[in-house]
Design a protein around this motif. Structure first.
Motif, PDB file in Angstrom:
ATOM      1  N   LEU A   1       1.396   7.967   1.772  1.00 18.56           N
ATOM      2  CA  LEU A   1       1.212   7.293   0.493  1.00 18.56           C
ATOM      3  C   LEU A   1       1.863   5.908   0.504  1.00 18.56           C
ATOM      4  O   LEU A   1       1.269   4.919   0.045  1.00 18.56           O
ATOM      5  N   GLN A   2       3.089   5.825   1.046  1.00 14.20           N
ATOM      6  CA  GLN A   2       3.744   4.521   1.143  1.00 14.20           C
ATOM      7  C   GLN A   2       2.964   3.573   2.044  1.00 14.20           C
ATOM      8  O   GLN A   2       2.894   2.361   1.776  1.00 14.20           O
ATOM      9  N   LEU A   3       2.346   4.080   3.125  1.00 14.15           N
ATOM     10  CA  LEU A   3       1.537   3.246   4.018  1.00 14.15           C
ATOM     11  C   LEU A   3       0.320   2.692   3.290  1.00 14.15           C
ATOM     12  O   LEU A   3      -0.014   1.498   3.414  1.00 14.15           O
ATOM     13  N   ARG A   4      -0.342   3.562   2.508  1.00 16.18           N
ATOM     14  CA  ARG A   4      -1.513   3.067   1.755  1.00 16.18           C
ATOM     15  C   ARG A   4      -1.092   2.019   0.733  1.00 16.18           C
ATOM     16  O   ARG A   4      -1.790   1.001   0.544  1.00 16.18           O
ATOM     17  N   GLU A   5       0.031   2.224   0.069  1.00 20.70           N
ATOM     18  CA  GLU A   5       0.504   1.233  -0.897  1.00 20.70           C
ATOM     19  C   GLU A   5       0.821  -0.096  -0.213  1.00 20.70           C
ATOM     20  O   GLU A   5       0.494  -1.180  -0.733  1.00 20.70           O
ATOM     21  N   ALA A   6       1.475  -0.034   0.959  1.00 21.86           N
ATOM     22  CA  ALA A   6       1.797  -1.271   1.683  1.00 21.86           C
ATOM     23  C   ALA A   6       0.537  -1.989   2.157  1.00 21.86           C
ATOM     24  O   ALA A   6       0.453  -3.231   2.121  1.00 21.86           O
ATOM     25  N   GLU A   7      -0.486  -1.233   2.621  1.00 16.19           N
ATOM     26  CA  GLU A   7      -1.733  -1.853   3.053  1.00 16.19           C
ATOM     27  C   GLU A   7      -2.448  -2.525   1.878  1.00 16.19           C
ATOM     28  O   GLU A   7      -2.993  -3.637   2.013  1.00 16.19           O
ATOM     29  N   GLN A   8      -2.461  -1.889   0.706  1.00 11.44           N
ATOM     30  CA  GLN A   8      -3.073  -2.496  -0.478  1.00 11.44           C
ATOM     31  C   GLN A   8      -2.355  -3.787  -0.863  1.00 11.44           C
ATOM     32  O   GLN A   8      -2.994  -4.798  -1.199  1.00 11.44           O
ATOM     33  N   SER A   9      -1.035  -3.765  -0.832  1.00 11.38           N
ATOM     34  CA  SER A   9      -0.268  -4.974  -1.162  1.00 11.38           C
ATOM     35  C   SER A   9      -0.536  -6.093  -0.169  1.00 11.38           C
ATOM     36  O   SER A   9      -0.700  -7.256  -0.538  1.00 11.38           O
TER      37      SER A   9
ATOM     38  N   ALA B   1       4.839  -6.503   8.559  1.00  9.77           N
ATOM     39  CA  ALA B   1       5.917  -5.783   9.239  1.00  9.77           C
ATOM     40  C   ALA B   1       6.186  -4.430   8.572  1.00  9.77           C
ATOM     41  O   ALA B   1       6.425  -3.416   9.251  1.00  9.77           O
ATOM     42  N   ASN B   2       6.137  -4.416   7.220  1.00  9.26           N
ATOM     43  CA  ASN B   2       6.343  -3.151   6.502  1.00  9.26           C
ATOM     44  C   ASN B   2       5.249  -2.152   6.819  1.00  9.26           C
ATOM     45  O   ASN B   2       5.500  -0.959   7.005  1.00  9.26           O
ATOM     46  N   VAL B   3       4.000  -2.626   6.914  1.00  6.46           N
ATOM     47  CA  VAL B   3       2.880  -1.736   7.254  1.00  6.46           C
ATOM     48  C   VAL B   3       3.055  -1.161   8.648  1.00  6.46           C
ATOM     49  O   VAL B   3       2.834   0.039   8.897  1.00  6.46           O
ATOM     50  N   ALA B   4       3.469  -2.021   9.596  1.00  8.47           N
ATOM     51  CA  ALA B   4       3.682  -1.536  10.965  1.00  8.47           C
ATOM     52  C   ALA B   4       4.791  -0.479  11.005  1.00  8.47           C
ATOM     53  O   ALA B   4       4.680   0.545  11.690  1.00  8.47           O
ATOM     54  N   ALA B   5       5.890  -0.714  10.261  1.00  8.24           N
ATOM     55  CA  ALA B   5       6.991   0.255  10.231  1.00  8.24           C
ATOM     56  C   ALA B   5       6.538   1.579   9.616  1.00  8.24           C
ATOM     57  O   ALA B   5       6.887   2.664  10.102  1.00  8.24           O
ATOM     58  N   LEU B   6       5.739   1.484   8.533  1.00 10.72           N
ATOM     59  CA  LEU B   6       5.259   2.713   7.892  1.00 10.72           C
ATOM     60  C   LEU B   6       4.301   3.482   8.790  1.00 10.72           C
ATOM     61  O   LEU B   6       4.297   4.717   8.788  1.00 10.72           O
ATOM     62  N   ARG B   7       3.497   2.763   9.555  1.00  7.97           N
ATOM     63  CA  ARG B   7       2.591   3.448  10.494  1.00  7.97           C
ATOM     64  C   ARG B   7       3.399   4.191  11.566  1.00  7.97           C
ATOM     65  O   ARG B   7       3.051   5.319  11.948  1.00  7.97           O
ATOM     66  N   THR B   8       4.481   3.552  12.049  1.00  4.96           N
ATOM     67  CA  THR B   8       5.338   4.236  13.036  1.00  4.96           C
ATOM     68  C   THR B   8       5.976   5.488  12.425  1.00  4.96           C
ATOM     69  O   THR B   8       6.058   6.549  13.060  1.00  4.96           O
ATOM     70  N   ARG B   9       6.432   5.346  11.160  1.00  4.34           N
ATOM     71  CA  ARG B   9       7.044   6.489  10.481  1.00  4.34           C
ATOM     72  C   ARG B   9       6.035   7.614  10.301  1.00  4.34           C
ATOM     73  O   ARG B   9       6.362   8.800  10.515  1.00  4.34           O
TER      74      ARG B   9
END
Length: 519
Positions: free
Chosen positions: A223-231, A339-347
């Motif tokens: 969910l956090q990854l989708r939110e970061a991608e939308q932003s 960078a946040n999206v990349a970190a969330l994808r790794t997580r």
């Protein structure tokens, strides 16, 4: 009935004919029995009283903390088992009774006599024990009682202490065995935990709880990854022109909101100086007028600079955008969003891998949990038994120490003493019995003689006894001389009987006087 009466009369008449035999037997038996009674050696009784105090202030204080045996019952059993062969043999040595023993048979006879003669009586309510012994030698009787009292006091529940020591050794042995079992169970449990460390949790959660938590973290990360991608996508649309409101409008004449850092700083400084001057001077003051003129010149210069920028933006929009601070801020925010999206994808990838591993290991969890439960059950049982054995050992040790500190107290109430007069035999009772024995022996002798050599006093008895016809009878005519002889004979018989009874009476009187005088 008449026949029985007639036979009884005939027997009595036959016994009367043998009366002198009866009185002679009575005298013989009486003299022999009196001699036998007088020959019985006098026995003196030695006695002592011992009080066993089993009460102690420590016993109620230590109740529930230590193992306390039933002291009263142990003392009672000790008193009942005191007269045993080993104790009697020890008593013989202590009282020097074996000095006159010449053979093994005499020793056995002495042991049997002592075991039958020694008496221990007690009152269960007061724990007072009376030890008695009778012997012909008063000093010997006293030594025997003294020795038995010593054995009784020195025993002091030694058997109970032996039982306590045996119980302690047994507990030590069991504790050692359970300690080895506990170490083996701990080793097996440690090996199991090392082998299945991946399935364990430091927080104490079970496997399926951890799996549910990992799934929840995975969904939250997605969910956090989708939110970061939308932003991030929204920032991209602003930059590529989907939101042109961020670019300054060339047709707008106002310079408000447009920043020229070098000019804005000077204008702000002059404006602050002007405010300070107005607080002290009027609007016509030369300094106020000069400051306002400088502010107006700087604002005109700023308008010219803004106009030049707008002209340049109209001819080259890309160059205008690159030089716009708002646009630069958007690019910086976009970089942070990437960078946040990349970190969330790794997580998300990590949580997905963890969840997959947990899901794969979930198939083996029932077997692992069953094995762990069995190992843990064996460990808990061994641990529980070990702790209970250690607790009981400590309780037994404290109980033994308490017995040493507050043991049974033997108090000699009455020391061994010997009665001044003989207590046996009771000749005042035995002598009348010998009189009865003598009279009974005389009567028995006359009856037996009358039956062995019967006398017939009438023709009918003779005819019935012989079974032959009786031709006639001869009657004896008693003259005065015969009657005189019979009368004298009767007086002599009565005198013999009275003499026998009188002799017994005189003997009893003499015995009574002697006993009173010695008392």
């Amino acid at each position: 009935m008449d026949e029985l009466l007639r036979q009884a009369i005939a027997v009595l008449r036959g016994m009367w004919q043998r009366r002198w035999l009866g009185i002679i037997v009575a005298w013989i038996v009486g003299i022999a029995s009196v001699v036998a009674v007088l020959a019985i050696p006098d026995k003196y009784e030695a006695s002592a009283r011992v009080f066993v105090d089993t009460q102690s202030i420590l016993r109620p204080l230590m109740s529930g903390l230590v193992t306390q045996p039933n002291i009263d019952q142990q003392v009672m059993m000790l008193s009942r088992t005191l007269i045993t062969r080993p104790n009697v043999e020890k008593l013989i040595r202590m009282a020097d009774l074996d000095l006159k023993v010449q053979s093994r048979s005499e020793r056995e006879t002495l042991i049997e006599e002592l075991m039958s003669s020694l008496k221990i009586n007690n009152t269960s309510r007061d724990n007072i024990y009376t030890i008695t012994y009778r012997d012909t030698n008063p000093e010997s009787a006293k030594r025997v009682v003294q020795s038995l009292v010593s054995i009784f006091v020195e025993s002091n529940l030694g058997d109970a202490r032996k039982d306590t020591e045996s119980a302690r050794k047994f507990l030590e042995k069991e504790i050692t065995q359970y300690e080895k079992k506990l170490e083996e169970a701990e080793a097996r449990l440690k090996e199991f935990k090392m082998r299945n460390m991946a399935t364990q949790s430091a927080e104490g959660k079970d496997y399926f709880t951890r799996m549910s938590a990992a799934g929840a973290l995975l969904e939250q990360s997605k969910l956090q990854l989708r939110e970061a991608e939308q932003s991030r996508d929204t920032l991209k649309r602003h930059i590529v022109g989907d939101e042109p409101s961020l670019v300054p409008d060339p047709s707008q004449e106002s310079i408000a909101g447009i920043s020229v850092p070098e000019l804005d700083a000077r204008i702000d400084a002059l404006q602050k100086n002007l405010d300070a001057l107005l607080q002290r001077y009027t609007d016509q003051h030369p300094d106020v007028v000069s400051t306002r003129r400088l502010v107006k010149e700087l604002e005109d210069q700023k308008r010219q600079e803004v106009a030049a920028r707008r002209k340049a933006a109209a001819t080259n929009p890309a160059a205008s955008l690159s030089g716009n601070p708002a646009q630069q801020q958007l690019k910086l925010t976009l970089s942070e969003a990437d960078a946040n999206v990349a970190a969330l994808r790794t997580r998300v990838a990590e949580y997905q891998a963890r969840y997959n591993r947990l899901a794969e290991s979930a198939k083996m969890m029932p077997q692992i949990e069953a094995e762990f439960a069995q190992l843990n059950r064996d460990y808990e049982i061994n641990k529980k038994n070990y702790e209970q054995l250690v607790q009981r050992r400590e309780s037994a040790s404290m109980g033994s120490e308490m017995e040493n500190a507050a043991g049974v107290d033997f108090r000699l109430i009455d020391p061994p003493r010997v009665s001044p007069k003989p207590v046996a035999p009771n000749r005042t009772v035995f002598l009348p019995l010998t009189l009865l024995l003598a009279l009974g022996a005389g009567i028995a002798a006359t009856f037996a003689t009358s039956q062995l050599r019967p006398v017939f006093f009438d023709a009918r008895s003779l005819r019935e006894a012989s079974g032959l016809p009786l031709l006639g009878t001869v009657t004896l005519l008693v003259d005065d001389a015969r009657k005189q002889r019979e009368r004298k004979d009767l007086l002599r018989f009565a005198a013999a009987c009275l003499t026998l009874v009188g002799a017994y009476g005189a003997g009893l009187l003499a015995l009574f006087l002697i006993s009173v005088r010695t008392a």
